[in-house]
Structure formats: C-alpha cells, structure tokens
Design an enzyme around this catalytic site. Structure first.
Site, PDB file in Angstrom:
ATOM      1  CG  ASN A  18      -1.882   1.169   1.221  1.00 52.02           C
ATOM      2  OD1 ASN A  18      -1.477   2.325   1.278  1.00 52.02           O
ATOM      3  ND2 ASN A  18      -3.172   0.865   1.141  1.00 52.02           N
ATOM      4  CB  THR A  76      -5.818   1.908  -3.528  1.00 52.50           C
ATOM      5  OG1 THR A  76      -6.236   3.178  -3.022  1.00 52.50           O
ATOM      6  CG2 THR A  76      -6.866   1.355  -4.493  1.00 52.50           C
ATOM      7  CD  GLU A  77      -5.759   3.764   1.866  1.00 54.56           C
ATOM      8  OE1 GLU A  77      -5.033   3.140   1.069  1.00 54.56           O
ATOM      9  OE2 GLU A  77      -5.411   4.829   2.421  1.00 54.56           O
ATOM     10  CG  ASN A  78      -9.929   3.884  -2.851  1.00 56.93           C
ATOM     11  OD1 ASN A  78      -8.739   3.555  -2.770  1.00 56.93           O
ATOM     12  ND2 ASN A  78     -10.467   4.303  -3.961  1.00 56.93           N
ATOM     13  CB  SER A 107     -10.547  -2.390   1.812  1.00 56.17           C
ATOM     14  OG  SER A 107      -9.317  -1.822   1.438  1.00 56.17           O
TER      15      SER A 107
END
Lengths: 236, 220, 236, 220
Positions: D30, D53-55, D95
């Site tokens: 990340n 990507t944390e979204n 996520s």
C-alpha cells in the site's frame, strides 16, 4: 510474475507439520476440498486441530482423516452426521476433543481472526450451556458474550475457478466458510476445477482476492462425498 | 396429563398452513430443518416470502426434480434445493450477519421444550453420551426478529413440551414469540402462555391437560 | 410480488425526519449518491447526523447539504477536501460537531452495527489522541481498543445495477462503504443507473443482497461531483 | 543542526527507486498518498508488486491517459487509476480487514515526525484550528506487516523530522521499521536509529547534524 500454482495436491500440502491447526471449508459435502484432504491423509501429519463446520460423512474426506486418528481436536458447530459414526466413536473414546461453537459464532470468529479483530461481543448462546466460561457484558440493556478471533496455520478450501494470483470464485452454497477461512490462515491452499490466467476473471465478481491465497492446485474433476459414499468408498 | 383419549389435532401440513397465514408478504424467513420446511408449501395466494438458508443463500426455491440436484446447492438440512429469481449467494459470516443483525423477519424452528417465559430447548438432550451439535439454532433465536416454534404439543411418550421451565439445555432464553402445535396456536406473553386459537374440535381444557404450565385463554 | 422500486428520489427520501442519522456512501466522488442527497436537500430535513467518509467537495452533494446548515454532526474519517471550505467553516463556527474515526474503524463499526455485534476490539489508534476516552484491553500481549457498532436510521447509497428485490451491483471503487452501510441502516435507499427484474443478475455476483435494501430508485444518468464542480454548479 | 551548507541528497525519484529495491517480488503493497506513490514507477526488473488501495482495489495499475479516467476508479488520494489483470474490487470493511489482519506486506507512508522508538506522526499538526482528518493512516500502521517511511530528512524550515520523541499527535506507537530520506536509509532498531546506507556524497556527521536523536552507524 506472480504464480501461486502448484502441480499437485500432494505438493500443496507437503509441509503441513504434526500439530498444525487446519481450517477446512465446506458445509456438509458442499465445498468440501476432498482431494486436498485425501492428499493430507496420504501425507501423514497427525495431532491436527481441525476447524470445520462438520466432521464428515461416510469414510471419505474429513471423516477419513478423523478415522485415521490424525485429528486430536475439532472446533465445530455440528459434529453429527446421519451416515457416519467416525467422530462419535473418537469423541466417546476421548481421542478427539471437541470445542463446540455455534455456527454463526464460528464464522464470525474466523472472520475476526482474519480481520485483525482479537475479540468481539455476540448475543448468540447467552443463557445456554455454551455460555459457560465466557465473559458476559451488557450493552444497551442486553447481555452479550465475549468471543475470540480464530486463526489457523492452514486453510484447505475448494473453489470452482481460480487464477494464478489466487483470486477465487465458488459454486453456489459451496462458498460457505471458504472466504472467511482463506483470510484467517497463515497458508491458504485452494483446489479449483479451473485455474486460469490473471485478468480472466471479472474483478467485480471475485469473492476471495488473491492476497488471501498462497497455493492453487487444479483438480479438474473433483469428486463429491455423496458419490464416493454411494460407491462404498473408504479412503485410503 | 396422560389422559388416553385420542385427540385429532392439526396434521403437520395443517400446522404449516396455519402458520404460513401469519407471515406478511415480503417477509424474509428462515425455516428450520424438518417440520418447519413444510411451511414453504403453503404460501398464501398473493404473497411472496423470501427464504434464507444459513449456509449461504437468500431466495431459496423448492427441491429440484429427483436426480437433478447440484450437490453444492443445498439447504441447512443438507438437502438439494434450487435458487429462485432474485437469489443471492454469500459466505457464512455474511449469512450470520443477516441473522445476528436482525435482518430476517422470521425464524420457524422445531422444539423439544418451550418454557412459559419463551426459553427454547431444541439442540441437545443433555445426556452424557450425546454428541453435542448445535449448528445455527442459537444464532437464529438470538438474532431473528420473530421466532415461531412449530411442534407436536407433546412428545412421543406423551410428555408436555410446553413447560414452566425447560429441563433440557437451552438454545436461547426468552426467545420464542409464538407456538404452532397440533392442538393450538399459543403466544408467549409477559404473563405466560396464552392460547390464541384452538384447533377445531379441541377444547381449552384438553390443551391445558397436555401442557406443563398454566394457559391463559385468548383475549376476549 | 416483492417490488422495492419507487418512481423518484424525492419519494424515496420523503419520510426522513429532522434529527435522523444518515449513512451516506462514497469515498470522494466515487459512489456518492448525489441525486439522493440533492433530493434530501429539497426535502428539508435538518439537525441530521451524517456518517460518511468525507464531507464533500465544492458546493454540491454532501457539501451542499452541509452548507444548507442541515447537518449538526458528522462521523467521518477525512473531513478535509482541497476544494471545499464548507465543513471547515461550520466546524470552526461550532455548528457542526465532528466525531473523527479512523477509516478502517469506521468501516468495521458500520459492519458490526449491521451484523449484530455491539462492540469489538481493534489495534487501530492505540497510543494516539484518538484513543482518548476509549477502553483499552490487552490480548496476547498487545493493546487494543474497544469500539462500538454503528447503526443509522437511513443509508443513501449508489449502485450501478439493482433489481426490484433490492439486490445491488456497484461500479469499481464506488463500492467502498455502500455494502456495509446497507446492512447497518433501518431503511436503506439505493439509487442505481439500471433497475432490472429479479433473476437478471447472476446470484453469484450480487454484492448487496436485497434483504438489506428497502427502496430502489432508478437514476439513469447520475452526475459526478467533479463534473458539477467543473461547471461551477452550486446546489440548490 | 542549522548548518547552511547545501547538501545534495537523493531526489524524490531516487528515494523511491532505492526503496523499491528493498521490496521482494510478489509483495502486497500500500503506497501512501504523495511521495510514496512514486515507488510504483521504479519496480525492479523481474519483480511484480501488487498494489492495494484502501478504498477498495487490489491490483491497482498506473494512472490512465489524460481524460480517460473513470471517476469511480480512484485511489486513496482520489486520483484516477486503472486496474491491472488479476485485480479485485471489494468494500471498505473487507479492505481494512486486509490491512488490520496483517495481510499486506508493506505500507509506504510520508511523515511529519518519526521518533527513535518508531512512533509516527503524519496526520495532524495538532494546532487548535486544524481540521482533524485521519483517513486510513492509523489502520495502516497498526495492521501492515512492515511500515516504511519515505520523507525529506528535514522540514522545509530545516527542522529534523527524526526525533527523540514526536511533538505532533501520533499516528501510531512503535510502528515504523525503516526510513528512506533524501540523505540516508535508516532502520528503527531496539537501540534507536541506525544508519543502514548513506546517500553517496553525504557523510554520517552531516546526517547526524540534521537528526534530532542519536544515530548509530551501520553494523560493521
């Protein structure tokens, strides 16, 4: 290049050591990774802790692993099967220990284990014998129990389609415990009927993202427990 | 209580049919293994119920024709089923999030005993040699909005199943809302069991004689 | 017959009362249900608590709802946007209260709320100012914080495809908070570009099962925040 | 510490390239918003990294051509990105289960301050009028297996970012494993900061002068 494929079930389970904890997907025969379990029987590891919803049917798959006296503890919600006496005998004899967990608590404990949540509260089992020894706590006037996340050394799961990155799709209700078990094991091993190239699965439809999967084996024509039992098969 | 008169109560099918009448259109329903499964045969005209099976399917349909089942499309009783239009598959944590989170409208379960405060015992005899097996029953009674029990009024040996206090290990405490037996429809109220409806040809006294706790008559 | 469709966004939000708590999907503009938010602005409800990852951009959508002084509290992980001063001004003025929650904790609290889990432990924020007032507890030698499940009266979310039973699919990273918010609200309202008949979505691919959805509105050509901002739009 | 000699350290691109060399093939990574994003440009030959990507995307690819972005395919910095072959979309709870559950191998983040015990401050100045905004930073440092910080060695005003104890509000306590600055590669060890590698042309003394805590030389 990332390629998690291995040529055989035997190679996929080769390093499982005595005393390992193993999550095994499946609810009844749906989603049971029989070929991986049979490879584990051949491999020989013993003193295993198995985390699975059931304890298998007949004398194949999970029931066969138990029958070979390789499992000293099961963490399970429903260890009774109409057509198998394997677990009841080992349990009564005292060879295999049982930790009985309500089905939803079992699923949530596994999810928590995979999600970095060490413990959570649940209303399930309050006031029942399964609450014994558990820490109660009230929230908004209702009683809950503290339950702990569950992890394992390995997970054995069955998909229909997987790719070389370890992305997995499942077949109908065979999905059951597999997606959460994949997240909660140190090493997740997937058998899938079709193993394809990354990019061949629509990224919107992936159920288990490859980050949770370590090894992928193609088992093109997986057998079903009920078929083996109908044929009178007893493994090995 | 052990009066030997033969009482002709509702059949299982009639119990299922009676229960189905009390389910509003559009309800999300989980039917327990065994007798409760019969409810699906008696959906009242003009209503649609969506069936949840905790092993990971919403929109469960009837059993397939003999020999046409998919061994990986089963219900909680591990029988072959089908998926209706609008169905969805999901994993166990999501399935029990539906249950525990109160998203299901109704759970119909069998029972070994029900206490007058709504305690339910339906998973274990508690005998020392029994293999304990709980499945999803404790999750269902803890999470689903309404819990209906569908059961013979007495055990095969004639003992009452509706009792003051359960002697079998509990599935949940104070969880049962209503009981559909072969003899009556009975609500669990803050004052205890209340008979809401009697099976035609069965009188209150007969039901009381077969019940291990005081019954209240229907509200006048 | 089960049909959750409503003819307009206005009808879908008509009963939202003053003082309601509302989860609003979206991460930045991806997944932001702008047409539902604009309908809520037109509708007039005030004193709202909004649970959303951000506080909106420009003077449209969520930022516009705030600008109209309709939101007295936000529960949020990132209430800063390059091109919007709406929230900072309301916050400094003291009109809108902020509960700042780390993004993953926010998502997990919403999931817990929808899953009947009243509280859970997380390692996130240990040792930071956001741990203040939170109950610590050690598991296996590591410190964690107790966090509570989060629910709301309404959820407003945006999908691409929905059916009359409320099953929903999403577009790429627009999925973000929507699937968990749908589970945690009393009434979940979905806007989708295409609304089709039950059975027209493959049941293996459904992201939000219809049980979590109460109302579905078709918004065939949803606008994007960035387009409106580029055009200089200020809603209403 | 305020010595005014101009030191020519690594450029941002060189820092990114140096950092990328330390990421094993097949890592799940990340990259934080800003400078860390540069790392994706310098993947060493023969290696593949999978970006999270944390979204809600694993297998994030580079930015699309100008004007070809999908406003609903963005990264955590809200910039248009693409999805590589083998990518998967998922919701926020899933996520952050990846993050919190320790499934990501590496998080690369920017920093305002790093303490000699590995504390990180990178989300707030703590000023009374600042709008606090934390995003996913606290989740990343709490959950990801390794945390690398990529940062200029000093602030724009010349103050050291590597300090004995952070004065800004923390993002996490004891979370940083390694720092890649324009002057050096520095490990956070139980004994404090240890210089692992110096930028060519920069000597140990120079780095120490610009650091607010004692530095240990590389292990001989």
């Amino acid at each position: 290049m990332i390629d998690k494929r291995l040529p055989s079930a035997a190679e996929a389970v080769a390093d499982i050591a005595d005393g390992s904890s193993i999550m095994i997907g499946g609810f009844g025969e749906a989603g049971s990774p029989i070929e991986l379990i049979h490879a584990l029987i051949d491999q020989g590891a013993s003193d295993l802790t198995v985390i699975s919803n059931n304890t298998g049917s007949g004398q194949v798959g999970l029931a066969a692993l138990l029958k070979e006296r390789r499992v000293t503890k099961v963490i399970c919600s429903f260890p009774k099967t109409l057509n198998s006496t394997v677990f009841p005998e080992l349990y009564r004899e005292g060879f295999t220990e049982l930790e009985l967990v309500p089905q939803g608590t079992l699923a949530e404990r596994i999810r928590a284990g995979g999600a970095g949540v060490p413990a959570f509260y649940t209303p399930t089992a309050v006031g029942t014998p399964l609450a014994e020894g558990k820490e109660p706590r009230e929230f908004n006037g209702r009683e809950y129990l503290l339950e702990y996340g569950l992890t394992a050394d390995y997970a054995l799961i069955k998909g229909t389609v997987a790719d070389a990155h370890g992305n997995v799709l499942y077949n109908k209700t065979a999905r059951n415990f597999a997606p959460v078990m994949a997240t909660a094991a140190e090493i997740t091993i997937v058998q899938a009927a079709r193993v394809i190239e990354p990019g061949d699965i629509d990224p919107e439809t992936i159920v288990t993202p490859g980050i949770f999967v370590d090894r992928v084996v193609q088992i093109a024509e997986p057998v079903h427990e009920s078929e083996l039992i109908a044929e009178g098969v007893s493994y090995p | 209580m052990s009066e030997s008169t033969q009482i002709k109560g509702w059949s299982r099918e009639e119990m299922a049919q009676r229960l189905a009448q009390d389910i509003p259109n559009g309800s999300y329903v989980n039917l327990g293994i065994g007798i409760p499964e019969l409810v699906a045969r008696f959906v009242p005209k003009g209503r649609t119920f969506i069936y949840h099976t905790e092993n990971g399917l919403l929109g469960m349909g009837p059993s397939p024709a003999e020999g046409e089942g998919d061994p990986e499309l089963i219900n909680a009783g591990k029988r072959h089923v089908t998926a209706n239009a609008g169905a969805a598959y999901f994993h166990h944590a999501d399935s029990f999030a539906m249950i525990r989170g109160g998203h299901l409208d109704l759970s119909v379960l069998g029972a070994m005993q029900i206490s007058q405060t709504g305690d339910l015992a339906n998973w274990s005899t508690g005998k020392p040699d029994a293999i304990p097996a709980v499945g999803g029953a404790m999750d269902l009674v803890a999470g689903v909005k309404q819990v209906f029990v569908m059961t013979q009024h007495c055990t095969k040996t004639g003992d009452p199943k509706l009792v003051e206090a359960c002697t079998y290990p509990l599935t949940g405490r104070g969880v049962v809302d209503r009981i559909y037996s072969d003899l009556a429809v009975i609500d669990v109220t803050p004052d205890g069991f209340r008979v809401t409806e009697l099976c035609p040809g069965v009188d209150f006294k007969t039901v009381q004689e077969r019940t291990g706790a005081p019954l209240l008559p229907a509200n006048e």
